[in-house]
Design an enzyme around this catalytic site. Structure first.
Site, PDB file in Angstrom:
ATOM      1  N   ARG A 151       0.804  -1.229   0.000  1.00  0.00           N
ATOM      2  CA  ARG A 151       0.000   0.000   0.000  1.00  0.00           C
ATOM      3  C   ARG A 151       0.838   1.280   0.000  1.00  0.00           C
ATOM      4  O   ARG A 151       0.340   2.345   0.332  1.00  0.00           O
ATOM      5  CB  ARG A 151      -0.927   0.002   1.223  1.00  0.00           C
ATOM      6  CG  ARG A 151      -2.080  -0.979   1.129  1.00  0.00           C
ATOM      7  CD  ARG A 151      -3.176  -0.645   2.108  1.00  0.00           C
ATOM      8  NE  ARG A 151      -4.211  -1.655   2.115  1.00  0.00           N
ATOM      9  CZ  ARG A 151      -5.237  -1.690   1.253  1.00  0.00           C
ATOM     10  NH1 ARG A 151      -5.352  -0.761   0.338  1.00  0.00           N
ATOM     11  NH2 ARG A 151      -6.135  -2.651   1.334  1.00  0.00           N
ATOM     12  N   ASP A 182      -7.560   4.592  -4.561  1.00  0.00           N
ATOM     13  CA  ASP A 182      -6.363   5.304  -4.097  1.00  0.00           C
ATOM     14  C   ASP A 182      -5.162   5.014  -4.994  1.00  0.00           C
ATOM     15  O   ASP A 182      -4.405   5.916  -5.349  1.00  0.00           O
ATOM     16  CB  ASP A 182      -6.028   4.898  -2.661  1.00  0.00           C
ATOM     17  CG  ASP A 182      -7.023   5.488  -1.664  1.00  0.00           C
ATOM     18  OD1 ASP A 182      -7.573   6.574  -1.939  1.00  0.00           O
ATOM     19  OD2 ASP A 182      -7.256   4.865  -0.602  1.00  0.00           O
ATOM     20  N   LYS A 208      -9.179  -2.405  -9.841  1.00  0.00           N
ATOM     21  CA  LYS A 208      -9.250  -3.572  -8.964  1.00  0.00           C
ATOM     22  C   LYS A 208      -9.829  -3.187  -7.620  1.00  0.00           C
ATOM     23  O   LYS A 208      -9.526  -2.116  -7.116  1.00  0.00           O
ATOM     24  CB  LYS A 208      -7.813  -4.101  -8.778  1.00  0.00           C
ATOM     25  CG  LYS A 208      -7.648  -5.103  -7.681  1.00  0.00           C
ATOM     26  CD  LYS A 208      -6.594  -4.699  -6.640  1.00  0.00           C
ATOM     27  CE  LYS A 208      -7.010  -3.525  -5.792  1.00  0.00           C
ATOM     28  NZ  LYS A 208      -6.173  -3.267  -4.625  1.00  0.00           N
ATOM     29  N   TYR A 249     -29.728 -18.993  17.428  1.00  0.00           N
ATOM     30  CA  TYR A 249     -28.765 -17.886  17.472  1.00  0.00           C
ATOM     31  C   TYR A 249     -29.133 -16.777  16.505  1.00  0.00           C
ATOM     32  O   TYR A 249     -29.710 -17.027  15.444  1.00  0.00           O
ATOM     33  CB  TYR A 249     -27.368 -18.365  17.048  1.00  0.00           C
ATOM     34  CG  TYR A 249     -26.751 -19.417  17.911  1.00  0.00           C
ATOM     35  CD1 TYR A 249     -26.567 -19.211  19.281  1.00  0.00           C
ATOM     36  CD2 TYR A 249     -26.314 -20.620  17.361  1.00  0.00           C
ATOM     37  CE1 TYR A 249     -25.977 -20.183  20.062  1.00  0.00           C
ATOM     38  CE2 TYR A 249     -25.725 -21.594  18.135  1.00  0.00           C
ATOM     39  CZ  TYR A 249     -25.559 -21.375  19.489  1.00  0.00           C
ATOM     40  OH  TYR A 249     -24.980 -22.333  20.266  1.00  0.00           O
ATOM     41  N   GLY A 257     -15.462  -4.384   2.748  1.00  0.00           N
ATOM     42  CA  GLY A 257     -15.955  -3.300   1.903  1.00  0.00           C
ATOM     43  C   GLY A 257     -15.706  -2.050   2.714  1.00  0.00           C
ATOM     44  O   GLY A 257     -16.552  -1.641   3.507  1.00  0.00           O
ATOM     45  N   ARG A 258     -14.524  -1.494   2.539  1.00  0.00           N
ATOM     46  CA  ARG A 258     -14.038  -0.437   3.412  1.00  0.00           C
ATOM     47  C   ARG A 258     -14.983   0.753   3.521  1.00  0.00           C
ATOM     48  O   ARG A 258     -15.249   1.230   4.607  1.00  0.00           O
ATOM     49  CB  ARG A 258     -12.685   0.033   2.898  1.00  0.00           C
ATOM     50  CG  ARG A 258     -12.011   0.928   3.856  1.00  0.00           C
ATOM     51  CD  ARG A 258     -10.824   1.686   3.342  1.00  0.00           C
ATOM     52  NE  ARG A 258     -10.422   1.466   2.000  1.00  0.00           N
ATOM     53  CZ  ARG A 258      -9.174   1.143   1.655  1.00  0.00           C
ATOM     54  NH1 ARG A 258      -8.284   0.913   2.578  1.00  0.00           N
ATOM     55  NH2 ARG A 258      -8.862   1.043   0.386  1.00  0.00           N
ATOM     56  N   GLU A 317     -18.538  -3.453   6.681  1.00  0.00           N
ATOM     57  CA  GLU A 317     -17.467  -3.016   7.598  1.00  0.00           C
ATOM     58  C   GLU A 317     -17.320  -1.495   7.633  1.00  0.00           C
ATOM     59  O   GLU A 317     -16.879  -0.934   8.627  1.00  0.00           O
ATOM     60  CB  GLU A 317     -16.126  -3.686   7.282  1.00  0.00           C
ATOM     61  CG  GLU A 317     -15.484  -3.224   5.999  1.00  0.00           C
ATOM     62  CD  GLU A 317     -14.046  -3.716   5.795  1.00  0.00           C
ATOM     63  OE1 GLU A 317     -13.497  -4.424   6.651  1.00  0.00           O
ATOM     64  OE2 GLU A 317     -13.481  -3.368   4.750  1.00  0.00           O
ATOM     65  N   GLU A 432     -11.084 -13.818   3.722  1.00  0.00           N
ATOM     66  CA  GLU A 432     -11.445 -15.116   3.112  1.00  0.00           C
ATOM     67  C   GLU A 432     -11.818 -14.969   1.640  1.00  0.00           C
ATOM     68  O   GLU A 432     -11.724 -15.917   0.864  1.00  0.00           O
ATOM     69  CB  GLU A 432     -12.671 -15.728   3.826  1.00  0.00           C
ATOM     70  CG  GLU A 432     -12.493 -16.100   5.274  1.00  0.00           C
ATOM     71  CD  GLU A 432     -12.672 -14.931   6.242  1.00  0.00           C
ATOM     72  OE1 GLU A 432     -12.640 -13.766   5.803  1.00  0.00           O
ATOM     73  OE2 GLU A 432     -12.820 -15.193   7.444  1.00  0.00           O
TER      74      GLU A 432
HETATM   75  P1  FBP Z   1      -8.429  -2.045  -1.944  1.00  0.00           P
HETATM   76  O1  FBP Z   1      -9.337  -0.867  -1.963  1.00  0.00           O
HETATM   77  O2  FBP Z   1      -6.999  -1.702  -1.969  1.00  0.00           O
HETATM   78  O3  FBP Z   1      -8.787  -3.028  -3.026  1.00  0.00           O
HETATM   79  O4  FBP Z   1      -8.640  -2.842  -0.583  1.00  0.00           O
HETATM   80  C1  FBP Z   1      -9.903  -3.035  -0.073  1.00  0.00           C
HETATM   81  C2  FBP Z   1      -9.907  -3.891   1.162  1.00  0.00           C
HETATM   82  O5  FBP Z   1      -9.984  -5.258   0.841  1.00  0.00           O
HETATM   83  C3  FBP Z   1     -11.059  -3.462   2.071  1.00  0.00           C
HETATM   84  O6  FBP Z   1     -12.223  -4.178   1.785  1.00  0.00           O
HETATM   85  C4  FBP Z   1     -10.485  -3.689   3.436  1.00  0.00           C
HETATM   86  O7  FBP Z   1     -11.051  -2.840   4.395  1.00  0.00           O
HETATM   87  C5  FBP Z   1      -9.040  -3.360   3.266  1.00  0.00           C
HETATM   88  O8  FBP Z   1      -8.727  -3.691   1.938  1.00  0.00           O
HETATM   89  C6  FBP Z   1      -8.128  -4.116   4.189  1.00  0.00           C
HETATM   90  O9  FBP Z   1      -6.834  -3.649   4.036  1.00  0.00           O
HETATM   91  P2  FBP Z   1      -5.538  -4.478   4.418  1.00  0.00           P
HETATM   92  O10 FBP Z   1      -5.346  -5.503   3.349  1.00  0.00           O
HETATM   93  O11 FBP Z   1      -4.463  -3.465   4.364  1.00  0.00           O
HETATM   94  O12 FBP Z   1      -5.767  -5.081   5.751  1.00  0.00           O
END
Ligand code: FBP
Length: 559
Positions: A151, A182, A208, A249, A257-258, A317, A432
């Site tokens: 990154r 980014d 991607k 449960y 999904g950031r 998330e 996963e």
């Molecule tokens: P990208 O936007 O670089 O494709 O990454 C997305 C992601 O998979 C998110 O869904 C997640 O929150 C984040 O990467 C996790 O980052 P890391 O791999 O640095 O733990």
């Protein structure tokens, strides 16, 4: 009888020899493709500010490819380098395979190199040649392990100068950056810098991210979203079936999904959970954490009345960043952490750090920060990624919701409004899904994106994102071209400063996918309409192997 353990699974062996289907326009190779240039473009917002920062690459025309004889393609052998940037996404290796095959088809002397470990490989000048022999072991496989990812952001004057030095030293004619919003913003910055420095190396991006938030009219989806959502849906479907069998449960499942909630929405279409939270809706309705919990409680209480003390809840998330009060807190923390690095690092304990931060926050946010459980407060204070993003994959939002929900249900019980049992199990499905064997769709799409990127490179197009569209049609009918990276940019606050960045595509509340959810969610809440999609199928009838996402299909309905 001696047992032998194979180094490679049977499926993997078969996938290595799968031949992705190329769009018709690319089938004769780069020399059989002609670029058609459209009108000048402008950025999606903040045009004056973006133009000022990208004087050499702003406003370039869109490119669409058509079949024809291309006399402009350079006859001399070229050297192209590729780098994987950011989080893993299924299909990365196939992008590289597509670039390699496109280059070799144009001229067998063309060479492809891979920088190792993401953009830091460019700065450290670490690379390998990607030969057809090496590539043969990675075709149609998941993961980014052939050259790995990272990154690192190339942005300071020193970093840009080092990148230039290494690119010139290695005589690289084109650099392909495979990344999310980014990383492609960074590709745009490097393309601009190279033009400004009068360096002839083109820079091309490839869309991607499993998150699915790098998209627009010309980039219908980012690669990896299809496979990742299929993997999560298989797991969520299995939980739905377990829930429906045991009936004891409530499962709270946080999905990667950031920022955007596309993954949660797509998985909901595929599995029909009782509840799916959508961050973008929370923001639009300005919901507080307490209101979100009240809504969850309503469904739990209603189901308990029918003696259904079970259910499935999907939590994106990125939800935490959409809750207006939390969004304000995170934005303030981003600035604070960037501006007070030394003092914060000098704090000896988490408590000391928290106290210092609370002392710097405005009163309302200080109160909110103090009220959060320690684990969540600590997770919010973790180091930002190099692009200034809070690392939401490390924040256990599902636990926060469950804790608050338990308290709410206890209150309701005291008031005689709830008489059920609440037992919660929490999950996080993230990593996963990122390195799974690419689905047929992603295998074809990534190969086409890579091949298309080789055509852009051989046409010396710089500052473009590889675009393959018309994706609900058969791969043969996909349309190819390039769109200027600056066209997708706007200005946003990052690391305490206003920066040009590619605008994330969030779930549109007026869009078809969200409307479909609204039409179904009441029924899903009350009933057990669960669907169990099962695993990805790689062989068999096309209706099973080649099906694209609901999101893509619903989005095409509007056209
Ligand atoms: P990208 O936007 O670089 O494709 O990454 C997305 C992601 O998979 C998110 O869904 C997640 O929150 C984040 O990467 C996790 O980052 P890391 O791999 O640095 O733990």
């Amino acid at each position: 009888m001696a047992f032998k353990i194979e180094q490679c699974s049977v499926l993997q062996k078969h996938r290595l020899s799968y031949k992705p289907v190329l769009p018709k326009v690319l089938q004769k190779g780069p020399a059989g493709v002609v670029a058609v240039y459209g009108k000048a473009t402008k950025s999606v917002a903040d045009q004056a500010a973006v133009k000022k920062m990208f004087p050499n690459t702003y406003g370039m025309p869109q490119i669409s490819f058509k079949a024809g004889t291309n006399k402009n393609i350079t006859k001399k052998a070229v050297r192209v380098a590729v780098v994987l940037s950011g989080g893993q996404a299924p299909g990365g290796h196939n992008v590289i395979a597509g670039i390699l095959d496109g280059l070799k088809k144009a001229n067998s002397k063309n060479k492809l190199f891979g920088f190792i470990g993401g953009p830091s490989g460019i700065l450290e000048n670490k690379f390998i040649e990607i030969t057809p022999k090496l590539m043969a072991d990675y075709r149609n496989t998941g993961g980014f392990d052939m050259i790995q990812s990272g990154r690192t952001k190339i942005e300071t004057a020193q970093q840009l100068a080092t990148a230039k030095e290494n690119i010139l030293k290695n005589k690289i004619d084109a650099l392909v950056i495979i990344g999310g919003d980014d990383s492609n913003t960074n590709a745009g910055i490097i393309a601009e810098y190279f033009k400004q420095q009068k360096i002839d190396t083109s820079v091309i991006g490839v869309p991607k991210t499993i998150d699915g938030d790098l998209k627009n009219e010309h980039i219908e989806t980012s690669f990896g979203f299809d496979t990742a959502t299929k993997i999560y849906s298989e797991m969520v479907g299995n939980i739905c079936r377990d829930v429906n069998s045991a009936r004891k449960y409530w499962h709270f499942i946080r999905l990667m999904g950031r920022s955007a909630s596309h993954i949660a929405l797509e998985v909901a279409f595929k599995t029909h959970p009782n509840i799916v939270l959508i961050g973008e809706e929370v923001l639009a309705k300005k919901m507080t954490l307490a209101q979100i919990v009240d809504n969850l409680a309503k469904v739990v209480v209603a189901r308990a009345k029918d003696e259904k003390n079970f259910g499935v809840v999907l939590v994106p998330e990125g939800l935490i960043e959409f809750i207006p009060e939390m969004k304000a807190l995170i934005a303030a923390l981003n600035d604070l952490l960037a501006q007070n690095e030394k003092q914060i690092n000098a704090c000896k304990s988490f408590e000391e750090k928290k106290k210092f931060i609370i002392s710097k926050l405005p009163a309302n946010l200080a109160k909110l920060m103090a009220s959060l459980p320690s684990n969540i407060a600590a997770q919010l204070m973790l180091e930002r990624d190099p692009h200034g993003n809070v690392q939401v994959s490390l924040i256990e939002t599902e636990k926060l919701l469950v804790e608050m929900l338990k308290t709410k249900l206890a209150e309701l019980k005291k008031q005689g409004k709830y008489n059920g049992k609440f037992s919660a199990i929490m999950h996080f499905f993230g990593y996963e899904g990122r390195c799974g064997v690419p689905s047929a769709f992603d295998a074809n799409y990534t190969y086409a994106l890579g091949y298309n990127a080789s055509v852009l490179a051989l046409n010396k197009c710089s500052g473009y994102l590889s675009s393959v569209k018309n994706l609900v049609k058969k791969p043969q009918d996909w349309q190819c071209g390039g769109i200027p990276l600056t066209m997708m940019m706007n200005m946003e606050r990052r690391n305490g400063k206003e920066k040009p960045v590619i605008k994330k595509a969030l779930v549109e509340l007026k869009g078809q996918p969200f409307k479909v959810l609204c039409a179904h969610r009441e029924v899903w809440a009350k009933t057990e309409s669960y669907v169990f999609p099962g695993p990805i199928q790689y062989y068999g009838p096309a209706e099973i192997t080649d099906i694209t996402t609901y999101t893509l299909r619903f989005e095409h309905l509007k056209k």
